[in-house]
Design a protein around this motif. Structure first.
Motif, PDB file in Angstrom:
ATOM      1  N   ASP A  56     114.187   0.276  86.862  1.00 56.40           N
ATOM      2  CA  ASP A  56     114.576   0.698  85.519  1.00 56.40           C
ATOM      3  C   ASP A  56     114.939   2.176  85.473  1.00 56.40           C
ATOM      4  O   ASP A  56     114.150   3.039  85.877  1.00 56.40           O
ATOM      5  CB  ASP A  56     113.428   0.438  84.530  1.00 56.40           C
ATOM      6  N   ASP A  57     116.132   2.464  84.977  1.00 52.75           N
ATOM      7  CA  ASP A  57     116.671   3.812  84.813  1.00 52.75           C
ATOM      8  C   ASP A  57     116.902   4.526  86.136  1.00 52.75           C
ATOM      9  O   ASP A  57     117.176   5.731  86.156  1.00 52.75           O
ATOM     10  CB  ASP A  57     115.781   4.659  83.889  1.00 52.75           C
ATOM     11  N   TRP A  60     119.484   0.556  86.974  1.00 48.45           N
ATOM     12  CA  TRP A  60     120.141   0.061  85.761  1.00 48.45           C
ATOM     13  C   TRP A  60     119.506   0.704  84.532  1.00 48.45           C
ATOM     14  O   TRP A  60     118.390   1.201  84.564  1.00 48.45           O
ATOM     15  CB  TRP A  60     120.064  -1.458  85.668  1.00 48.45           C
ATOM     16  N   HIS A  61     120.270   0.675  83.433  1.00 49.64           N
ATOM     17  CA  HIS A  61     119.808   1.269  82.181  1.00 49.64           C
ATOM     18  C   HIS A  61     118.616   0.490  81.624  1.00 49.64           C
ATOM     19  O   HIS A  61     118.565  -0.735  81.683  1.00 49.64           O
ATOM     20  CB  HIS A  61     120.927   1.260  81.135  1.00 49.64           C
ATOM     21  N   ASN A  62     117.671   1.229  81.035  1.00 51.27           N
ATOM     22  CA  ASN A  62     116.497   0.599  80.441  1.00 51.27           C
ATOM     23  C   ASN A  62     115.992   1.381  79.226  1.00 51.27           C
ATOM     24  O   ASN A  62     115.892   0.840  78.134  1.00 51.27           O
ATOM     25  CB  ASN A  62     115.382   0.488  81.485  1.00 51.27           C
ATOM     26  N   GLU A  63     115.706   2.657  79.405  1.00 53.05           N
ATOM     27  CA  GLU A  63     115.071   3.443  78.343  1.00 53.05           C
ATOM     28  C   GLU A  63     115.922   3.500  77.079  1.00 53.05           C
ATOM     29  O   GLU A  63     115.384   3.524  75.970  1.00 53.05           O
ATOM     30  CB  GLU A  63     114.776   4.859  78.847  1.00 53.05           C
ATOM     31  N   ARG A  64     117.225   3.507  77.203  1.00 48.49           N
ATOM     32  CA  ARG A  64     118.050   3.619  76.000  1.00 48.49           C
ATOM     33  C   ARG A  64     117.884   2.425  75.079  1.00 48.49           C
ATOM     34  O   ARG A  64     118.012   2.562  73.864  1.00 48.49           O
ATOM     35  CB  ARG A  64     119.516   3.812  76.365  1.00 48.49           C
ATOM     36  N   GLU A  82     123.035  -3.445  82.905  1.00 50.04           N
ATOM     37  CA  GLU A  82     124.139  -2.512  83.123  1.00 50.04           C
ATOM     38  C   GLU A  82     123.744  -1.561  84.256  1.00 50.04           C
ATOM     39  O   GLU A  82     122.852  -0.725  84.080  1.00 50.04           O
ATOM     40  CB  GLU A  82     124.442  -1.717  81.855  1.00 50.04           C
ATOM     41  N   LEU A 100     123.665   1.499  86.782  1.00 51.71           N
ATOM     42  CA  LEU A 100     123.993   2.919  86.707  1.00 51.71           C
ATOM     43  C   LEU A 100     125.057   3.259  87.748  1.00 51.71           C
ATOM     44  O   LEU A 100     125.224   2.531  88.745  1.00 51.71           O
ATOM     45  CB  LEU A 100     122.736   3.757  86.933  1.00 51.71           C
ATOM     46  N   ASN A 112     113.652   7.674  89.051  1.00 54.19           N
ATOM     47  CA  ASN A 112     113.866   8.624  87.961  1.00 54.19           C
ATOM     48  C   ASN A 112     112.570   9.201  87.413  1.00 54.19           C
ATOM     49  O   ASN A 112     112.601  10.175  86.659  1.00 54.19           O
ATOM     50  CB  ASN A 112     114.609   7.944  86.802  1.00 54.19           C
ATOM     51  N   HIS A 121     117.425  10.621  84.993  1.00 54.30           N
ATOM     52  CA  HIS A 121     118.223   9.690  84.203  1.00 54.30           C
ATOM     53  C   HIS A 121     118.770  10.326  82.933  1.00 54.30           C
ATOM     54  O   HIS A 121     119.839   9.977  82.460  1.00 54.30           O
ATOM     55  CB  HIS A 121     117.390   8.462  83.838  1.00 54.30           C
TER      56      HIS A 121
END
Length: 236
Positions: free
Chosen positions: A12-13, A16-20, A101, A103, A176, A197
């Motif tokens: 995660d992050d 691929w994107h996660n925190e957003r 998605e 990164l 990250n 990130h």
């Protein structure tokens, strides 16, 4: 003999994107509770609940949703409308269905590392959700091993890199999170590579091990192949 035998990637992050998606859900949470409390106060209460509940729920979306529900009950003195609870559950289910998605440079970096070294995915979080994300990422076949763990500590890395490689001193962990991916790996004697990130969960903050010779920060994963080559070519 190569200086590195095993390279670990956070998920995660890092890949691929996660925190957003958590941030977007938090914004929705604040909007739902706007008649009861200010957003800043609500976020403080939510962070306190998440910190308190990690030992019960672990990391991941399900624990996040439960912490939001608990916080909603607390700030409304148990008067939160059922429609708000339903909206929070729906928001969590939306997060669990969100497509992956990647990164920038993630696929290329893992593929390049896997062509020369043993590569692992080492991630925290809910088992089912992390397995879903890995399957959707298209990266699964590149990894020689996958470890989904409750916590990332020095002992965690010592164990994983001993089982999958030649020990942490001949290992590298890329991620990250300074707290989970970098600091404990450096403590275990390995390379800790920080790839920021931009969005950072407060619980994952930690001071960098600035004086550690095996601590490195990269601007993005596109710089990883050159770093690995430099380490392997270093005559010292």
């Amino acid at each position: 003999m190569p200086k590195l035998s095993t390279i670990g990637f956070d998920a995660d992050d890092t890949l691929w994107h996660n925190e957003r998606f958590f941030r977007l859900t938090q914004d929705r949470f604040a909007d739902l509770l706007r008649d009861y409390t200010e957003p800043d106060h609500l976020m403080e209460r939510l962070l306190a609940a998440e910190t308190r509940n990690i030992r019960h729920y672990g990391f991941g979306i399900k624990g996040f949703v439960l912490s939001m529900i608990e916080t909603a009950l607390d700030v409304t003195e148990d008067r939160v409308p059922p429609s708000v609870i339903r909206a929070l559950i729906d928001a969590g289910q939306d997060m669990l269905r969100h497509p992956i998605e990647l990164l920038p440079h993630a696929a290329e970096a893992v593929s390049a590392a896997a062509s020369t070294h043993r590569v692992l995915l080492i991630t925290k979080g809910d088992l089912i959700d992390q397995e879903r994300k890995l399957a959707q990422s298209g990266l699964g076949e590149l990894f020689h091993g996958v470890e989904i763990v409750s916590h990332k500590t020095r002992t965690t890395y010592e164990d994983i890199f001993a089982r999958h490689g030649d020990g942490a001193p001949r290992g590298m962990m890329i991620g990250n999170s300074m707290k989970s991916d970098v600091v404990p790996m450096v403590q275990a004697g390995g390379w800790g590579v920080h790839v920021p990130h931009g969005l950072e969960w407060a619980i994952e903050r930690a001071d960098p091990p600035a004086d550690a010779p095996r601590f490195i920060t990269l601007p993005d994963l596109g710089a990883l192949p050159d770093l690995i080559a430099r380490i392997e070519d270093d005559p010292t």
